[in-house]
Design an enzyme around this catalytic site. Structure first.
Site, mmCIF file in Angstrom:
data_model
loop_
_atom_site.group_PDB
_atom_site.id
_atom_site.type_symbol
_atom_site.label_atom_id
_atom_site.label_comp_id
_atom_site.label_asym_id
_atom_site.label_seq_id
_atom_site.Cartn_x
_atom_site.Cartn_y
_atom_site.Cartn_z
ATOM 1 N N ARG A 50 51.017 38.778 74.177
ATOM 2 C CA ARG A 50 50.159 37.756 73.580
ATOM 3 C C ARG A 50 49.750 38.233 72.176
ATOM 4 O O ARG A 50 49.943 39.417 71.858
ATOM 5 C CB ARG A 50 48.917 37.604 74.490
ATOM 6 N N ARG A 76 40.496 47.250 72.742
ATOM 7 C CA ARG A 76 39.935 46.492 73.873
ATOM 8 C C ARG A 76 39.554 47.428 75.008
ATOM 9 O O ARG A 76 38.544 47.238 75.683
ATOM 10 C CB ARG A 76 40.954 45.444 74.352
ATOM 11 N N ARG A 136 53.601 41.707 78.105
ATOM 12 C CA ARG A 136 53.170 40.301 78.047
ATOM 13 C C ARG A 136 53.318 39.766 76.622
ATOM 14 O O ARG A 136 53.809 38.666 76.426
ATOM 15 C CB ARG A 136 51.714 40.174 78.513
ATOM 16 N N ARG A 149 30.853 40.267 80.340
ATOM 17 C CA ARG A 149 31.501 41.449 79.780
ATOM 18 C C ARG A 149 30.490 42.393 79.149
ATOM 19 O O ARG A 149 30.870 43.467 78.684
ATOM 20 C CB ARG A 149 32.504 41.031 78.706
ATOM 21 N N LYS A 153 43.267 40.199 86.261
ATOM 22 C CA LYS A 153 42.174 39.263 86.549
ATOM 23 C C LYS A 153 42.693 37.825 86.610
ATOM 24 O O LYS A 153 42.406 37.104 87.554
ATOM 25 C CB LYS A 153 41.078 39.338 85.464
HETATM 26 P P1 B4P Z 1 45.491 39.885 83.277
HETATM 27 O O1 B4P Z 1 44.785 41.058 83.777
HETATM 28 O O2 B4P Z 1 45.399 38.656 84.067
HETATM 29 O O3 B4P Z 1 44.928 39.814 81.807
HETATM 30 P P2 B4P Z 1 43.822 38.817 81.257
HETATM 31 O O4 B4P Z 1 43.198 37.971 82.309
HETATM 32 O O5 B4P Z 1 44.474 38.104 80.153
HETATM 33 O O6 B4P Z 1 42.670 39.776 80.763
HETATM 34 P P3 B4P Z 1 42.284 40.172 79.274
HETATM 35 O O7 B4P Z 1 41.037 40.927 79.463
HETATM 36 O O8 B4P Z 1 43.419 40.840 78.590
HETATM 37 O O9 B4P Z 1 42.110 38.820 78.458
HETATM 38 P P4 B4P Z 1 40.935 37.778 78.335
HETATM 39 O O10 B4P Z 1 41.622 36.489 78.149
HETATM 40 O O11 B4P Z 1 39.938 37.849 79.452
HETATM 41 O O12 B4P Z 1 47.074 40.046 83.141
HETATM 42 C C1 B4P Z 1 47.702 40.951 82.256
HETATM 43 C C2 B4P Z 1 49.214 41.023 82.517
HETATM 44 O O13 B4P Z 1 49.470 41.802 83.680
HETATM 45 C C3 B4P Z 1 49.895 39.673 82.732
HETATM 46 O O14 B4P Z 1 51.089 39.666 82.004
HETATM 47 C C4 B4P Z 1 50.171 39.635 84.228
HETATM 48 O O15 B4P Z 1 51.313 38.888 84.578
HETATM 49 C C5 B4P Z 1 50.373 41.112 84.545
HETATM 50 N N1 B4P Z 1 50.031 41.476 85.922
HETATM 51 C C6 B4P Z 1 49.050 40.932 86.695
HETATM 52 N N2 B4P Z 1 49.015 41.526 87.908
HETATM 53 C C7 B4P Z 1 50.008 42.487 87.892
HETATM 54 C C8 B4P Z 1 50.481 43.463 88.864
HETATM 55 N N3 B4P Z 1 49.921 43.570 90.076
HETATM 56 N N4 B4P Z 1 51.490 44.288 88.497
HETATM 57 C C9 B4P Z 1 52.058 44.189 87.268
HETATM 58 N N5 B4P Z 1 51.662 43.281 86.322
HETATM 59 C C10 B4P Z 1 50.649 42.438 86.636
HETATM 60 O O16 B4P Z 1 40.156 38.235 77.000
HETATM 61 C C11 B4P Z 1 40.786 38.218 75.724
HETATM 62 C C12 B4P Z 1 39.732 38.416 74.617
HETATM 63 O O17 B4P Z 1 38.773 37.315 74.642
HETATM 64 C C13 B4P Z 1 38.843 39.660 74.710
HETATM 65 O O18 B4P Z 1 39.471 40.816 74.150
HETATM 66 C C14 B4P Z 1 37.593 39.197 73.914
HETATM 67 O O19 B4P Z 1 37.778 39.292 72.523
HETATM 68 C C15 B4P Z 1 37.453 37.725 74.282
HETATM 69 N N6 B4P Z 1 36.539 37.497 75.423
HETATM 70 C C16 B4P Z 1 36.891 37.006 76.654
HETATM 71 N N7 B4P Z 1 35.810 36.912 77.455
HETATM 72 C C17 B4P Z 1 34.746 37.344 76.724
HETATM 73 C C18 B4P Z 1 33.364 37.526 77.011
HETATM 74 N N8 B4P Z 1 32.838 37.229 78.219
HETATM 75 N N9 B4P Z 1 32.552 38.023 76.039
HETATM 76 C C19 B4P Z 1 33.040 38.324 74.829
HETATM 77 N N10 B4P Z 1 34.344 38.189 74.489
HETATM 78 C C20 B4P Z 1 35.204 37.709 75.427
#
Ligand code: B4P
Length: 192
Positions: free
Chosen positions: A129, A140, A127, A88, A13
């Site tokens: 984190r 998750r 990654r 979400r 995403k």
């Molecule tokens: P991404 O898929 O970009 O992961 P993300 O955006 O960080 O999503 P995530 O759901 O984990 O985290 P978020 O911050 O939204 O990338 C993942 C990895 O894959 C990266 O290393 C990237 O380089 C790699 N990648 C990308 N494309 C690729 C490809 N084509 N091939 C191979 N690798 C690739 O949420 C974190 C936490 O915040 C949640 O667990 C929750 O607790 C909270 N949260 C966020 N939004 C919320 C909401 N609306 N409501 C409630 N809680 C919320």
């Protein structure tokens, strides 16, 4: 353009959000980033948010909705926005619709990235984190299945859902995302 990007944790995403935002010249808004900024500030709320994120659960709807409402009043969203990781839950999706209805600016499209669990675990462990350890990733994923996946049906019923397989080269996936968006609204992006 007002777009939502849906999909499980680690589906790409954040990566595709950047490409969409640059090409359509709209504001990228990641609730994950907003929450991590709050956590880093070390406020009482930030400490609570940090603990919830580390556990793999969702932060409460009220906290996230307050953040989004404030963020959507900023002037860089006048030309549109890309919501990455929001909504979400069904309650978040319904609140967003109500909010956008009041300003008569409904969503144009919802793009869902599909990636299977094994690939997600592999990517997130690489990654590394703070919330990317195996136990939290599994939590998750299970929260995603229970609370976020039903949103595909919600947006499908509105005729706004486009699904793209999020496996392969980032540029190839972007090409499919762009084609999917063009099937919903006329192509206006500078897809260089
Ligand atoms: P991404 O898929 O970009 O992961 P993300 O955006 O960080 O999503 P995530 O759901 O984990 O985290 P978020 O911050 O939204 O990338 C993942 C990895 O894959 C990266 O290393 C990237 O380089 C790699 N990648 C990308 N494309 C690729 C490809 N084509 N091939 C191979 N690798 C690739 O949420 C974190 C936490 O915040 C949640 O667990 C929750 O607790 C909270 N949260 C966020 N939004 C919320 C909401 N609306 N409501 C409630 N809680 C919320």
């Amino acid at each position: 353009m007002r777009i939502v990007l849906l999909g499980p944790p680690g589906c790409g995403k954040g990566t595709q959000a950047e490409l969409i935002a640059v090409n359509y010249q709209i504001a990228p808004i990641s609730t994950g980033d907003l929450l991590r900024t709050e956590a880093a500030a070390g406020t009482v709320l930030g400490r609570q948010v940090q603990a919830v994120m580390a556990s793999g659960q969702l932060v409460s709807d009220n906290v996230v909705l307050d953040m989004i409402k404030r963020r959507l009043t900023e002037s860089d969203t006048d030309n549109g926005f890309l919501l990455d990781g929001f909504p979400r839950t069904l309650a978040q999706a319904e609140s967003l619709d109500r909010l956008l209805d009041t300003v008569q600016q409904p969503l144009d499209a919802v793009v869902q990235l599909d990636v299977d669990a094994a690939e997600i675990i592999h990517r997130l462990l690489a990654r590394g984190r703070a919330d990317d350890n195996e136990a939290t990733i599994l939590q998750r994923l299970s929260v995603y299945e229970a609370q976020t996946k039903p949103l595909s049906t919600y947006y499908q019923r509105q005729g706004k859902l486009c699904t793209v397989r999020g496996v392969g080269a980032v540029d190839a996936i972007w090409g499919q995302v762009y084609a999917a968006l063009c099937s919903v609204v006329p192509c206006t992006a500078n897809n260089g």
